[in-house]
Design a protein around this motif. Structure first.
Motif, PDB file in Angstrom:
ATOM      1  N   ARG A 498     -29.876  -7.725  -6.084  1.00 48.55           N
ATOM      2  CA  ARG A 498     -28.504  -7.724  -5.573  1.00 48.55           C
ATOM      3  C   ARG A 498     -27.836  -9.051  -5.898  1.00 48.55           C
ATOM      4  N   THR A 525     -20.553  -7.494  -2.626  1.00 51.15           N
ATOM      5  CA  THR A 525     -21.981  -7.283  -2.816  1.00 51.15           C
ATOM      6  C   THR A 525     -22.187  -6.186  -3.843  1.00 51.15           C
ATOM      7  N   SER A 527     -25.308  -3.982  -5.843  1.00 51.12           N
ATOM      8  CA  SER A 527     -26.727  -3.642  -5.921  1.00 51.12           C
ATOM      9  C   SER A 527     -26.847  -2.179  -6.348  1.00 51.12           C
TER      10      SER A 527
END
Length: 574
Positions: A498, A525, A527
């Motif tokens: 991530r 973020t 991921s």
């Protein structure tokens, strides 16, 4: 300003020492004397008299070397009566002590001294004492004070009609003491105070006794004791019975608890006692403590034999008398500068016992054996744990034993790698259930890099890159309990990379006594978004997932490690 001769200096020094009632007053009524006072200078006998200079006491002789400055309206020496009299605005200063009085008289023939009339002493620690009259005699070994009022620097207030010292016994009559600057009612009565008709301090035995003592709240007596005794502050620990506790409980009825303290040695002691109730059998109590050079232990427990009711299939069942009790213990061992180990134990005979006898209100008891290592920014711990669920009216789950849990965390120096800092973490967890239930072994390893940057315009950027690998080995799978055709054992792996970027713009407004900060924050973020939380991966520590103000900016908002938040998401706020 008149500097007295050495003969009078000795007299006045003794007289000044006589009046140092502050520590003694606090000592008599609270058993406390500041460590600074004990260490600052050699100890004198307590108020109201100091050792005479001729006694051979080195401490007394050293003390008399401190000069006394005397001022007065007049200073007279009567050869025929053999008296020395200082009168009119008398002020004596010795070191940090200041004595004021209307008159000070010393009789050379009888070796008696008197200070009378608006006597005020400001002690070296800031205590202020008022008295109507002070008398000294018998080569300064006996004395009398009348109308004593002491205002102690810690807020305490002591009042006594008079006090005497005779044959090593210090006695106060009609004394009252309140140890704090408590609120007072409209009549000036303190919120609470301790009164006693007579207080006696035995210097040789280091023992303080109270006769006809009462405890008042806003002037109303709430407790009375014909006799109370305890050691002074010079005796830090002494074997003897402790003050009993009285109370009432809806189940137990009237409760009386009495304990005996046993001072075994300077490094260990014990307390034994009994709890007597009107509705139940007595309970035996015990506690033991010991201090080693680099370790300490403490254990406590109780035992009784009594009846109780239990819930069996929704019905209350009265059980016959059985042995019941508990034991709590904790210890810690500082092995060296980097390693330490310890244990915490909490055991009880049944779910109801601790609450019924008011020993603890915990829902789950925890037993732990652990060892830790500290080295710079690095930390490691290994532990084994077991739990005892003592909730009564709630549904309980099978608490697994942790056999074992090991964690290690390593962190690099700031700005050492590409202007940021590296980190690495590893953990091993084993969960074992004694009954039917899912067992699990888990291994996790991760490595990452962080960098914090403050731009010239005030924007703060944080970059966090991390890659994590997980391995799970599961026995007695929960889904297999519902479908017998499913495998009861499974293994699973997971790779979780991530990237997390957060920017903020703190705006600060300083005030005269406050500071206001408004900080807009936004985070991104990124991921993988699939295959991260497959059914083969059990969920033991992430079942209670919530999004709130504390974790909204985190890259993964699950509370544990078994579940991770995949995909890309943006969070923002102020």
């Amino acid at each position: 300003m008149v500097r007295s001769k050495q003969h009078y200096t000795i007299l006045l020094a003794a007289l000044m020492a006589v009046l140092s009632t502050g520590p003694a007053a606090a000592q008599w009524l609270t058993g406390y004397e500041a460590a600074e006072t004990r260490q600052a200078e050699p100890a004198y006998p307590a108020w109201p008299v100091a050792a005479p200079a001729s006694s051979g006491n080195p401490a007394a002789q050293d003390k008399t070397k401190i000069p006394v400055n005397l001022t007065a309206d007049s200073l007279q020496h009567d050869e025929q009566a053999q008296t020395v009299t200082a009168s009119g605005h008398v002020e004596m200063i010795q070191g940090k002590r200041i004595l004021k009085a209307d008159e000070v008289i010393y009789n050379l023939r009888t070796d008696e001294g008197v200070a009378r009339g608006n006597v005020v002493l400001t002690d070296k620690n800031g205590d202020v004492h008022f008295a109507d009259e002070i008398q000294l005699g018998q080569e300064m070994r006996s004395g009398l004070v009348r109308g004593l009022q002491s205002y102690l620097v810690d807020g305490g207030h002591l009042v006594a009609r008079d006090g005497t010292r005779e044959n090593g016994l210090l006695t106060l009559h009609d004394a009252s003491y309140t140890p704090c600057e408590c609120d007072t009612d409209k009549d000036g009565t303190p919120a609470w105070q301790l009164k006693a008709k007579k207080v006696v301090y035995n210097e040789e035995e280091h023992k303080i006794t109270y006769r006809n003592a009462q405890f008042d709240m806003f002037g109303v007596p709430v407790a009375w004791f014909p006799y109370i005794s305890h050691p002074d502050n010079k005796i830090k620990r002494k074997s003897g019975f402790l003050t009993p506790d009285l109370g009432y409980d809806s189940q137990l009825g009237g409760v009386l608890t009495s304990n005996y303290y046993w001072n075994i040695a300077p490094d260990r002691d014990a307390t034994t006692g009994v709890m007597v109730t009107t509705n139940m059998a007595p309970v035996a109590l015990a506690e033991y403590r010991q201090q080693f050079d680099n370790a300490d232990i403490k254990t406590s427990g109780s035992v009784t034999r009594s009846k109780r009711t239990d819930d069996v299939n929704g019905q209350e069942v009265r059980k016959d008398s059985e042995w019941r009790g508990h034991m709590f213990a904790n210890g810690r061992w500082d092995i060296n500068e980097k390693w330490r180990a310890g244990t915490n134990l909490e055991l009880t005979s049944d779910d109801q016992y601790l609450r019924q006898y008011d020993f603890s209100s915990k829902n789950v008891l925890e037993n732990e054996l652990y060892t830790e290592r500290f080295s710079g920014r690095n930390y490691a711990v290994g532990r084994i744990l077991s739990f005892q669920d003592v909730r009564i009216l709630e549904d309980r789950t099978d608490q697994p034993d942790v056999l074992p849990e090991m964690e290690a965390s390593f962190m690099g120096e700031p700005n050492a790698l590409l202007g940021g800092r590296w980190n690495a973490d590893a953990s091993i967890l084993g969960l074992e259930r004694s009954g039917s239930g899912q067992d699990m072994q888990r291994m996790i390893a991760s490595a990452g890099w962080q960098k914090r940057q403050v731009m010239n315009i005030g924007v703060v950027n944080m970059v966090d890159l991390n890659t994590r690998g997980d391995f799970y080995n599961v026995h007695d799978l929960d889904p297999a309990a519902l479908n017998p055709d499913d495998d009861t054992t499974d293994t699973a792996t997971r790779l979780y990379p991530r990237a997390h970027v957060m920017s903020s713009y703190p705006l600060v407004r300083p005030g005269e006594k406050t500071q206001t900060v408004i900080e807009p924050v936004v985070s991104l973020t990124v991921s993988p978004d699939s295959g991260l939380n497959d059914d083969e991966i059990p969920n033991e520590d992430s079942q209670d997932a919530q999004v709130n103000a504390m974790n909204v900016m985190n890259p993964s908002r699950f509370p544990g490690m078994d579940r991770v938040e995949g995909g890309s998401h943006v969070a923002y706020g102020v």
